[in-house]
Design a protein around this motif. Structure first.
Motif, PDB file in Angstrom:
ATOM      1  N   GLY A 237       0.808  -1.217   0.000  1.00  0.00           N
ATOM      2  CA  GLY A 237       0.000   0.000   0.000  1.00  0.00           C
ATOM      3  C   GLY A 237       0.834   1.256   0.000  1.00  0.00           C
ATOM      4  O   GLY A 237       1.914   1.308   0.590  1.00  0.00           O
ATOM      5  N   GLN A 238       0.322   2.275  -0.662  1.00  0.00           N
ATOM      6  CA  GLN A 238       0.979   3.572  -0.702  1.00  0.00           C
ATOM      7  C   GLN A 238       0.010   4.627  -0.189  1.00  0.00           C
ATOM      8  O   GLN A 238      -1.172   4.618  -0.522  1.00  0.00           O
ATOM      9  CB  GLN A 238       1.404   3.912  -2.138  1.00  0.00           C
ATOM     10  N   ARG A 239       0.513   5.533   0.632  1.00  0.00           N
ATOM     11  CA  ARG A 239      -0.337   6.570   1.207  1.00  0.00           C
ATOM     12  C   ARG A 239      -0.662   7.635   0.164  1.00  0.00           C
ATOM     13  O   ARG A 239       0.234   8.138  -0.522  1.00  0.00           O
ATOM     14  CB  ARG A 239       0.348   7.210   2.414  1.00  0.00           C
ATOM     15  N   THR A 266       6.044   1.989   2.478  1.00  0.00           N
ATOM     16  CA  THR A 266       4.787   1.392   2.050  1.00  0.00           C
ATOM     17  C   THR A 266       4.212   0.576   3.203  1.00  0.00           C
ATOM     18  O   THR A 266       4.855   0.398   4.233  1.00  0.00           O
ATOM     19  CB  THR A 266       4.988   0.486   0.827  1.00  0.00           C
ATOM     20  N   HIS A 267       2.991   0.091   3.005  1.00  0.00           N
ATOM     21  CA  HIS A 267       2.305  -0.704   4.017  1.00  0.00           C
ATOM     22  C   HIS A 267       2.103  -2.113   3.471  1.00  0.00           C
ATOM     23  O   HIS A 267       1.460  -2.297   2.431  1.00  0.00           O
ATOM     24  CB  HIS A 267       0.955  -0.074   4.370  1.00  0.00           C
ATOM     25  N   SER A 268       2.643  -3.093   4.157  1.00  0.00           N
ATOM     26  CA  SER A 268       2.543  -4.486   3.707  1.00  0.00           C
ATOM     27  C   SER A 268       1.311  -5.148   4.307  1.00  0.00           C
ATOM     28  O   SER A 268       1.057  -5.045   5.503  1.00  0.00           O
ATOM     29  CB  SER A 268       3.793  -5.269   4.121  1.00  0.00           C
ATOM     30  N   ARG A 269       0.557  -5.836   3.472  1.00  0.00           N
ATOM     31  CA  ARG A 269      -0.587  -6.639   3.900  1.00  0.00           C
ATOM     32  C   ARG A 269      -0.606  -7.913   3.065  1.00  0.00           C
ATOM     33  O   ARG A 269       0.352  -8.227   2.355  1.00  0.00           O
ATOM     34  CB  ARG A 269      -1.890  -5.856   3.762  1.00  0.00           C
ATOM     35  N   TRP A 270      -1.698  -8.651   3.084  1.00  0.00           N
ATOM     36  CA  TRP A 270      -1.727  -9.934   2.390  1.00  0.00           C
ATOM     37  C   TRP A 270      -3.135 -10.280   1.928  1.00  0.00           C
ATOM     38  O   TRP A 270      -4.128  -9.753   2.438  1.00  0.00           O
ATOM     39  CB  TRP A 270      -1.217 -11.060   3.298  1.00  0.00           C
ATOM     40  N   CYS A 271      -3.182 -11.156   0.937  1.00  0.00           N
ATOM     41  CA  CYS A 271      -4.418 -11.839   0.557  1.00  0.00           C
ATOM     42  C   CYS A 271      -4.079 -13.327   0.517  1.00  0.00           C
ATOM     43  O   CYS A 271      -3.044 -13.717  -0.045  1.00  0.00           O
ATOM     44  CB  CYS A 271      -4.941 -11.367  -0.797  1.00  0.00           C
ATOM     45  N   ILE A 272      -4.934 -14.163   1.129  1.00  0.00           N
ATOM     46  CA  ILE A 272      -4.633 -15.590   1.242  1.00  0.00           C
ATOM     47  C   ILE A 272      -5.789 -16.436   0.740  1.00  0.00           C
ATOM     48  O   ILE A 272      -6.947 -15.999   0.718  1.00  0.00           O
ATOM     49  CB  ILE A 272      -4.331 -15.989   2.707  1.00  0.00           C
ATOM     50  N   ALA A 273      -5.453 -17.638   0.322  1.00  0.00           N
ATOM     51  CA  ALA A 273      -6.432 -18.707   0.121  1.00  0.00           C
ATOM     52  C   ALA A 273      -6.215 -19.668   1.285  1.00  0.00           C
ATOM     53  O   ALA A 273      -5.232 -20.429   1.293  1.00  0.00           O
ATOM     54  CB  ALA A 273      -6.215 -19.398  -1.214  1.00  0.00           C
ATOM     55  N   PRO A 274      -7.056 -19.639   2.335  1.00  0.00           N
ATOM     56  CA  PRO A 274      -6.780 -20.407   3.566  1.00  0.00           C
ATOM     57  C   PRO A 274      -6.483 -21.883   3.327  1.00  0.00           C
ATOM     58  O   PRO A 274      -5.615 -22.456   3.988  1.00  0.00           O
ATOM     59  CB  PRO A 274      -8.060 -20.209   4.383  1.00  0.00           C
ATOM     60  N   ALA A 275      -7.173 -22.505   2.383  1.00  0.00           N
ATOM     61  CA  ALA A 275      -6.987 -23.943   2.172  1.00  0.00           C
ATOM     62  C   ALA A 275      -5.621 -24.265   1.596  1.00  0.00           C
ATOM     63  O   ALA A 275      -5.171 -25.416   1.662  1.00  0.00           O
ATOM     64  CB  ALA A 275      -8.081 -24.483   1.258  1.00  0.00           C
TER      65      ALA A 275
END
Length: 728
Positions: A237-239, A266-275
């Protein structure tokens, strides 16, 4: 119709601890405990692993994963859904709805799990807003609340501008006490608890906050997570900020069309597929622990005025740092009725670059009781090629103003009375503001604010400005870094040019005190900046950022991180190959008495006492390179003194200076001060600066033990003290 559900985290009965989810099997768990809670009463077999977590409490980390009672899990609610997982901290409820609409309509989000780090009443308002206008495509909105504080223990409420990463002037802010119920979110391992309790069976889950929005992409981030080998897609992410907001209007996502050009964070985050996650993976705020990431990140934008809705844009980011982001402008313009306010066009005044030999340079300065040094400074500047001098004075008692009036009648300077009275401005700042309106500044090819104790030391060609301009062709800003020249153990005032009297100085590479690498800047007045500054022009017009060509004293480009407000060099930007600025801040000990007595033109509330002398009097090495210009300087000085009016005015200032020294030395306080300046101890310290840490220069010379300087000092000796408040 969007289904809205509420769930609550619970305290552990009989303690002041909070469990990350509803009651769990304590045989294998991770939980947060407040600092005053005895961990043995919560989990006797636990081992305290670190200080972290909710409110700065202790983290008891016994296993790599939580083990939530199966009967308490509600994973079925999110089966097969693309879930947005976010923290909400009392932002405008309409923003959460806009956030959900954006990601449901453009990114394939079908459910949202919102952790509410806010009091219940505001959650009620949030539910009312969302229920009144359901979000198309969003099947489920679950709100998770907590009785215990989830904020960081050392910060004020999240909406305070102190928590804005790019906010200017934090050192001058009035900051309220820490508020753990309203502070920025700090319970990072709750993401893992929520995965196990709620979204562990979801198709995919992305972690961004309700002030964030994903940049459009051909493939949705949820689909990318499904196809990723480890089930993880990193988000970066960017402000971003509005340029301005319409009167009485709150910020919306599409108002955010600008970013700071000089911010790399920047701001680090995530998107996951739990399985698809590895068995031992665990979720945190910015990463997925024990899950390799091989996928390129996906961009998102953090809309900062949504986080700080009560604060003007200029108080959470310097306006002079903002540049438009074309992709965001296009997005905003594609939405009917959402056109944001854009930066006004700034006029660019540059014409053809003047030939180095024809460039017209104006120097602006302030003076008070500097009479004996005016002649040499003017002669030196004229020798190096300065065309015009604009000088502001106030409250002179030694003939400085009279001398400058004489020089003005001879066509050698432009003398003005400093207009600072009644303006609440410091004298130097008021003078620079007035100077910007003067024809002698507006018509100049190059402008610089250079003081009477600063001398350009041009080390290329014949030592003239035309040689410097030739060596830096194409540049429109050139910064000359200070070289601090000490008194060389010269205590008595003599009417001898400082450039032919003082040669002892600081080494070129010496980072402390921090003033050692201050610089002054020659710049072309072509509209890239809006106003003059003490060390460099200020108020960057970012529309002209691409035209800025700023070089250091070696002709090398200055880093972009310095473009807005830097006033001193760094190890990466230091350079003396082409030009330095010899700074004779102390001169002789007797003259320093007069300097202290007349006060400062910028930091007017600070005494130029022993601490100042200690910092600025550096005699470790020698530099005689300014002698390159000596023949031209002596010829110009002699030409000026050949005028009887100029010679008489100079002699009067010298006599008044000597008389003032005599009067000051007759006072017990100044006599004692003079004895300190000229002591063997201070002479010794002036050659040992490289051995002292920054805090020594802040605290002053009294913190240095005599035993440290009485004997031969080892080359690798380093001495410092604990942090202290800044000294005068």
């Amino acid at each position: 119709m969007t289904q809205i559900l509420r769930r609550r985290l619970a305290r552990l009965a009989g303690t002041d601890a909070i469990i990350e989810a509803l009651p769990i099997d304590t045989g294998a768990t991770r939980l947060f405990v407040k600092e005053k809670c005895d961990p043995d009463t919560v989990l006797p077999t636990a081992e305290i692993a670190a200080v972290d977590g909710i409110g700065g409490g202790l983290v008891i980390d016994v296993t790599s994963k939580l083990n939530i009672d199966a009967s308490l899990r509600e994973a079925d609610l999110f089966v097969g859904k693309n879930v947005g997982v976010a923290v909400w901290q009392a932002e405008d409820p309409d923003n959460l709805r806009a956030w959900a609409m954006w990601h449901a309509s453009r990114c394939g989000m079908t459910a949202a799990l919102i952790l509410c780090a806010t009091p219940d009443l505001q959650v009620d308002d949030l539910i009312e807003t969302v229920a009144a206008k359901p979000v198309a495509g969003l099947d489920l909105l679950m709100l998770v609340e907590s009785d215990a504080p989830l904020g960081k223990s050392d910060l004020p409420l999240a909406l305070h501008p102190f928590n804005a990463p790019d906010a200017p002037g934090k050192d001058r802010m009035s900051v309220p006490d820490p508020d753990r119920f309203r502070a920025p979110f700090g319970a990072f391992v709750l993401y893992e608890a929520m995965r196990q309790r709620f979204f562990g069976s979801a198709r995919a889950a992305m972690n961004i906050d309700v002030c964030d929005f994903l940049a459009p992409a051909p493939t949705s981030v949820f689909d990318r997570a499904q196809s990723a080998a480890s089930g993880v897609v990193p988000l970066v992410g960017q402000r971003v900020y509005p340029w301005a907001l319409r009167k009485n209007k709150r910020a919306k996502f599409m108002d955010h069309i600008c970013r700071p050009f000089d911010v790399r964070a920047t701001h680090s985050r995530w998107c996951i597929a739990p399985a698809r996650l590895p068995e031992n993976a665990a979720l945190r705020l910015v990463r997925v622990r024990d899950a390799p990431v091989s996928n390129p990140p996906q961009m998102y934008w953090r809309a900062m005025s949504l986080l700080f809705p009560e604060t003007p844009v200029a108080q959470i980011v310097p306006k002079s740092s903002l540049i438009e982001v074309p992709d965001l402008v296009r997005l905003a313009e594609d939405i009917p009725g959402k056109a944001p306010l854009r930066p006004p066009a700034a006029r660019f005044l540059a014409g053809p670059e003047p030939a180095p030999s024809e460039a017209h340079t104006t120097v602006v300065t302030c003076m008070k009781n500097e009479g004996p040094f005016i002649l040499d400074w003017i002669a030196h500047n004229r020798a190096v090629g300065v065309s015009e001098h604009l000088v502001y004075t106030n409250d002179c008692t030694d003939g400085t103003d009279v001398f400058l009036d004489v020089l003005q009648r001879k066509g050698l300077v432009h003398h003005r009375t400093n207009p600072f009275r009644g303006t609440k401005m410091k004298p130097q700042h008021a003078a620079l503001a007035a100077a910007a309106r003067e024809d002698v500044v507006q018509s100049a090819d190059w402008v610089a604010a250079i003081d009477v104790d600063e001398f350009l030391n041009i080390r290329v060609g014949d030592g003239r400005l035309e040689d410097l301009f030739e060596a830096t062709r194409g540049a429109n800003m050139i910064s000359a870094t200070w070289r601090l020249f000490g008194n060389g153990n010269i205590h008595r005032f003599e009417d001898v040019p400082v450039t032919e009297q003082f040669f002892d100085c600081a080494p070129e590479f010496i980072r402390k005190p921090h003033q050692a690498w201050g610089f002054k800047t020659l710049f072309r007045n072509i509209g890239i900046f809006r106003k003059l500054g003490v060390h460099r022009p200020k108020g960057l017009n970012t529309q002209h950022l691409s035209h800025l060509n700023w070089v250091n004293g070696s002709g090398k480009p200055m880093p972009k991180t310095m473009f807005r407000n830097a006033w001193r060099s760094t190890p990466e930007s230091i350079g003396y190959d082409l030009v330095a600025l010899n700074h004779y801040a102390v001169r002789s000990a007797e003259s320093f008495l007069v300097k202290r007595d007349r006060g400062r033109v910028n930091h007017v509330d600070r005494d130029q006492g022993l601490n100042y002398w200690f910092r600025m009097n550096n005699n470790e090495t020698r530099d005689t390179l300014i002698k390159r210009i000596a023949p031209a300087f002596r010829a110009e000085r002699a030409r000026l003194l050949a005028d009887p009016d100029i010679a008489a005015a100079h002699a009067t200032c010298v006599g008044n200076h000597r008389n003032m020294i005599t009067r000051l030395k007759a006072r017990p306080d100044y006599a004692s001060f003079y004895a300190q300046l000229t002591s063997a101890r201070m002479e010794r310290l002036s050659r040992l600066h490289r051995h002292f840490g920054a805090n020594v220069f802040l605290a002053g010379p009294d913190v240095i033990p005599d035993s440290l300087i009485e004997e031969e000092v080892a080359p690798d000796l380093f001495f410092t003290v604990p942090g202290t408040p800044p000294a005068a």
